[in-house]
Design a protein around this motif. Structure first.
Motif, PDB file in Angstrom:
ATOM      1  N   LEU A  55      31.942   1.938  18.661  1.00  0.00           N
ATOM      2  CA  LEU A  55      30.995   3.069  18.705  1.00  0.00           C
ATOM      3  C   LEU A  55      30.001   3.144  18.004  1.00  0.00           C
ATOM      4  O   LEU A  55      29.148   4.011  18.149  1.00  0.00           O
ATOM      5  CB  LEU A  55      32.053   3.786  20.455  1.00  0.00           C
ATOM      6  CG  LEU A  55      32.703   4.115  20.896  1.00  0.00           C
ATOM      7  CD1 LEU A  55      33.700   4.935  21.345  1.00  0.00           C
ATOM      8  CD2 LEU A  55      31.868   3.518  22.091  1.00  0.00           C
ATOM      9  N   TRP A  91      26.631   4.237  27.266  1.00  0.00           N
ATOM     10  CA  TRP A  91      26.612   3.513  26.335  1.00  0.00           C
ATOM     11  C   TRP A  91      26.258   1.996  26.278  1.00  0.00           C
ATOM     12  O   TRP A  91      25.230   1.907  25.006  1.00  0.00           O
ATOM     13  CB  TRP A  91      28.195   3.489  25.526  1.00  0.00           C
ATOM     14  CG  TRP A  91      28.437   4.765  25.143  1.00  0.00           C
ATOM     15  CD1 TRP A  91      28.875   6.023  24.960  1.00  0.00           C
ATOM     16  CD2 TRP A  91      30.214   5.226  25.474  1.00  0.00           C
ATOM     17  NE1 TRP A  91      29.535   6.882  25.202  1.00  0.00           N
ATOM     18  CE2 TRP A  91      30.627   6.492  25.075  1.00  0.00           C
ATOM     19  CE3 TRP A  91      31.511   4.640  25.475  1.00  0.00           C
ATOM     20  CZ2 TRP A  91      31.626   7.248  25.073  1.00  0.00           C
ATOM     21  CZ3 TRP A  91      32.638   4.736  25.387  1.00  0.00           C
ATOM     22  CH2 TRP A  91      33.135   5.665  25.263  1.00  0.00           C
ATOM     23  N   SER A  92      26.504   1.769  26.968  1.00  0.00           N
ATOM     24  CA  SER A  92      24.878   0.222  27.843  1.00  0.00           C
ATOM     25  C   SER A  92      24.364   0.283  27.599  1.00  0.00           C
ATOM     26  O   SER A  92      22.885  -0.714  27.140  1.00  0.00           O
ATOM     27  CB  SER A  92      26.356  -0.617  28.857  1.00  0.00           C
ATOM     28  OG  SER A  92      28.096  -0.636  28.669  1.00  0.00           O
ATOM     29  N   PHE A 129      32.349  -4.261  26.165  1.00  0.00           N
ATOM     30  CA  PHE A 129      32.874  -3.034  26.862  1.00  0.00           C
ATOM     31  C   PHE A 129      32.946  -3.815  28.253  1.00  0.00           C
ATOM     32  O   PHE A 129      34.019  -3.259  29.045  1.00  0.00           O
ATOM     33  CB  PHE A 129      32.042  -3.020  27.065  1.00  0.00           C
ATOM     34  CG  PHE A 129      31.238  -0.940  26.118  1.00  0.00           C
ATOM     35  CD1 PHE A 129      31.621  -1.076  25.453  1.00  0.00           C
ATOM     36  CD2 PHE A 129      29.534  -1.563  26.454  1.00  0.00           C
ATOM     37  CE1 PHE A 129      31.788   0.013  24.898  1.00  0.00           C
ATOM     38  CE2 PHE A 129      29.591   0.002  25.088  1.00  0.00           C
ATOM     39  CZ  PHE A 129      30.212   0.443  24.489  1.00  0.00           C
ATOM     40  N   VAL A 161      40.145   4.904  25.133  1.00  0.00           N
ATOM     41  CA  VAL A 161      38.849   4.218  25.215  1.00  0.00           C
ATOM     42  C   VAL A 161      38.568   5.749  25.514  1.00  0.00           C
ATOM     43  O   VAL A 161      37.243   6.600  25.179  1.00  0.00           O
ATOM     44  CB  VAL A 161      38.393   3.486  26.586  1.00  0.00           C
ATOM     45  CG1 VAL A 161      38.334   3.822  27.746  1.00  0.00           C
ATOM     46  CG2 VAL A 161      37.018   3.419  25.484  1.00  0.00           C
ATOM     47  N   ILE A 207      36.887  -4.261  27.730  1.00  0.00           N
ATOM     48  CA  ILE A 207      37.870  -3.087  28.434  1.00  0.00           C
ATOM     49  C   ILE A 207      37.501  -2.845  30.193  1.00  0.00           C
ATOM     50  O   ILE A 207      38.415  -2.736  30.656  1.00  0.00           O
ATOM     51  CB  ILE A 207      36.864  -1.573  27.934  1.00  0.00           C
ATOM     52  CG1 ILE A 207      36.648  -1.462  26.417  1.00  0.00           C
ATOM     53  CG2 ILE A 207      37.408  -0.905  28.982  1.00  0.00           C
ATOM     54  CD1 ILE A 207      38.064  -1.461  25.661  1.00  0.00           C
ATOM     55  N   LEU A 224      27.958  -4.841  23.564  1.00  0.00           N
ATOM     56  CA  LEU A 224      28.707  -5.024  25.467  1.00  0.00           C
ATOM     57  C   LEU A 224      29.539  -5.528  25.514  1.00  0.00           C
ATOM     58  O   LEU A 224      29.855  -5.725  26.828  1.00  0.00           O
ATOM     59  CB  LEU A 224      26.807  -5.655  25.628  1.00  0.00           C
ATOM     60  CG  LEU A 224      25.971  -4.874  25.729  1.00  0.00           C
ATOM     61  CD1 LEU A 224      24.666  -5.106  25.807  1.00  0.00           C
ATOM     62  CD2 LEU A 224      25.922  -3.706  26.867  1.00  0.00           C
ATOM     63  N   MET A 245      31.450   4.305  29.617  1.00  0.00           N
ATOM     64  CA  MET A 245      30.791   3.561  28.974  1.00  0.00           C
ATOM     65  C   MET A 245      29.070   2.482  29.830  1.00  0.00           C
ATOM     66  O   MET A 245      28.825   1.789  28.653  1.00  0.00           O
ATOM     67  CB  MET A 245      31.721   2.397  28.964  1.00  0.00           C
ATOM     68  CG  MET A 245      32.882   2.347  28.170  1.00  0.00           C
ATOM     69  SD  MET A 245      34.170  -0.017  28.270  1.00  0.00           S
ATOM     70  CE  MET A 245      34.472   0.946  29.940  1.00  0.00           C
TER      71      MET A 245
END
Length: 489
Positions: free
Chosen positions: A58, A377-378, A416, A212, A419, A413, A374
């Protein structure tokens, strides 16, 4: 797509100390205080690596966000640059999804706050502290942005003091050889009971799906860009300090907790902070930690009210939300957007009286929230990739370049993606994974309706023309760079 040619109308009322503590408060979520017990119980000491890996990944999201935000100080938030770089659809999806993220998180916070207050006043109707909290936060945010900054400053300070106290108390217990349940406080407890990975690889994976959520809000500093004094100095300073803060507040606290007592003595249903202070014989340990967690949840709800109102304000300015939400009060606060977000937080009051397990509802809500975060964030990372490709001259001129910018966005990426896979390994989080697409389907329907608007068609046409122009400029810049490199050789 942001109108980057006009100056922001929001007031730059947040000083350096506000931004530093907002960034710190965003990096230390309620999940650390309440969720770390469950994370330790499923992952054991390997949870240390879980938090380190998530924090490491992050940090690059934050650096990408910082570089793009500072490339144009007219950007009010990452929703602005997403629309400018990826197109009007990105501003719409990012802005509304970020609003949804914080509304879902805020509803969970309101439910939590009501139960934390019940610790002291068990006979008080749960709806009273829930409604009182919403009204209090509304009263704090309506006068000016500085009020929000001051509130978050003190909330974050409480978190810092609590974690600092835990580390100091824990170190004293380790040095003095404190004994409990036949175990002696020692750093050897980190590897004595089954090693660093006692629950195996899948236990390690399970730690990610819980941990997360503790990091949601880390990007909050990116919504303060339009209201920050001297953003060129304060934003880089806040972002660059994130790794140190994660190492100290997350990793440091978890190491101390599991050194004082073996990981297998932690309960998934209890805060390890309460247990630590209770073991130390601190009078009223449960009450002290309850107060800390109460302020942490209130801080989260406060951040939600602030960030959602600014996001809705930005969407309204671009025609992606009703125009009424773009209006500012005399003190330059988006009052209508603030009231709109608070209205949705009242759903938390209804949830207080819903049947079924609160723990199950919380897992569902927090997982949906983490998935939507997420997505945001992406979008930040994808915007950065496009920024480097289409505006190489701005990237070259940047004084706050993202380290490893050529490849780290793709690494993050991919992480993610890992995750999301981790969320499929447990039944409760898999259910949230199944429900989350409903939000994006609803957004897609809304965007298809918005596309029919003639003003939106003009916006898309202007974006396409801008993209074509920027590609030509980028090609010319890259050709010139290649030529200069050949001459220098």
């Amino acid at each position: 797509m942001s109108n980057t040619t006009s100056a922001p109308h929001l007031e730059r009322g947040l000083s350096n100390r506000h931004i530093q503590l907002i960034a710190l408060g965003g990096a230390i979520g309620t999940g650390l205080f309440m969720g770390s017990g469950k994370t330790i119980s499923v992952a054991g000491p390997s949870v240390i690596f879980v938090y380190m890996i998530i924090g490491f990944m992050l940090f690059f999201v934050m650096r990408a966000m910082g570089e793009v935000l500072l490339s144009n100080t007219n950007y009010k938030s990452f929703s602005d640059f997403a629309g400018d770089l990826l197109g009007p659809w990105a501003a719409f999806f990012t802005g509304w999804t970020y609003w949804f993220c914080w509304i879902v998180t805020g509803i969970a916070d309101v439910v939590a706050i009501a139960h934390y207050v019940a610790f002291w006043w068990a006979d008080l109707a749960l709806w009273i502290p829930a409604v009182a909290c919403i009204l209090l936060l509304l009263a704090l945010n309506l006068p000016s942005v500085k009020n929000f900054g001051e509130t978050e400053f003190w909330f974050a300070l409480i978190k810092i003091i609590a974690i600092g106290a835990l580390i100091v108390v824990g170190l004293v217990m380790i040095i003095t050889g404190f004994e409990n349940n036949g175990a002696t406080a020692s750093f050897a407890n980190l590897w004595n009971d089954g090693g660093m990975f006692p629950t195996g690889f899948m236990g390690f994976v399970a730690g990610f799906q819980i941990a997360v959520f503790a990091f949601v809000g880390i990007e909050l500093v990116g919504t303060t860009a339009a209201e920050t004094k001297d953003p060129e100095k304060t934003l880089p300073r806040a972002i660059n300090s994130i790794p140190i803060r994660i190492l100290f507040f997350y990793v440091g606290a978890l190491i101390i907790l599991m050194a004082v007592q073996p990981w297998n003595l932690f309960s998934a249903d209890e805060s390890p902070f309460v247990g630590m202070f209770a073991l130390a014989g601190l009078a009223g340990a449960a009450g002290v930690v309850n107060f800390v967690v109460l302020t942490s949840a209130t801080s989260s709800a406060n951040s939600g009210i602030y960030s959602t109102s600014r996001m809705i304000h930005g969407l309204a300015e671009e025609g992606d939300a009703p125009k009424a939400f773009s209006k500012l009060s005399r003190t330059k606060v988006p009052k209508n957007a603030l009231l709109f977000s608070c209205m949705f937080l009242l759903a938390g009051v209804a949830l207080l009286y819903a049947e079924g397990s609160v723990a199950e509802a919380f897992t569902l809500v927090t997982t949906i929230s983490a998935l939507c975060f997420m997505f945001v964030w992406s979008i930040i990372l994808i915007s950065y990739i496009v920024f480097r490709r289409r505006r190489p001259q701005l990237h070259a001129e940047s004084k706050f370049k993202m380290p490893g910018g050529a490849f780290m966005p793709y690494v993050v990426l991919a992480f993610f993606g890992f995750i999301i896979w981790a969320l499929t390994t447990q039944a409760d989080t898999l259910m949230a994974l199944i429900f989350t697409p409903i939000w994006f389907v609803a957004l897609g329907i809304g965007y298809l309706m918005l596309r029919r608007n003639p003003a939106h068609e003009r916006l898309r046409s202007a974006h396409e023309a801008k993209v074509a122009s920027e590609r030509q400029s980028a090609a010319a810049f890259n050709a010139g760079s290649d030529l200069r490199e050949m001459v220098s050789k």
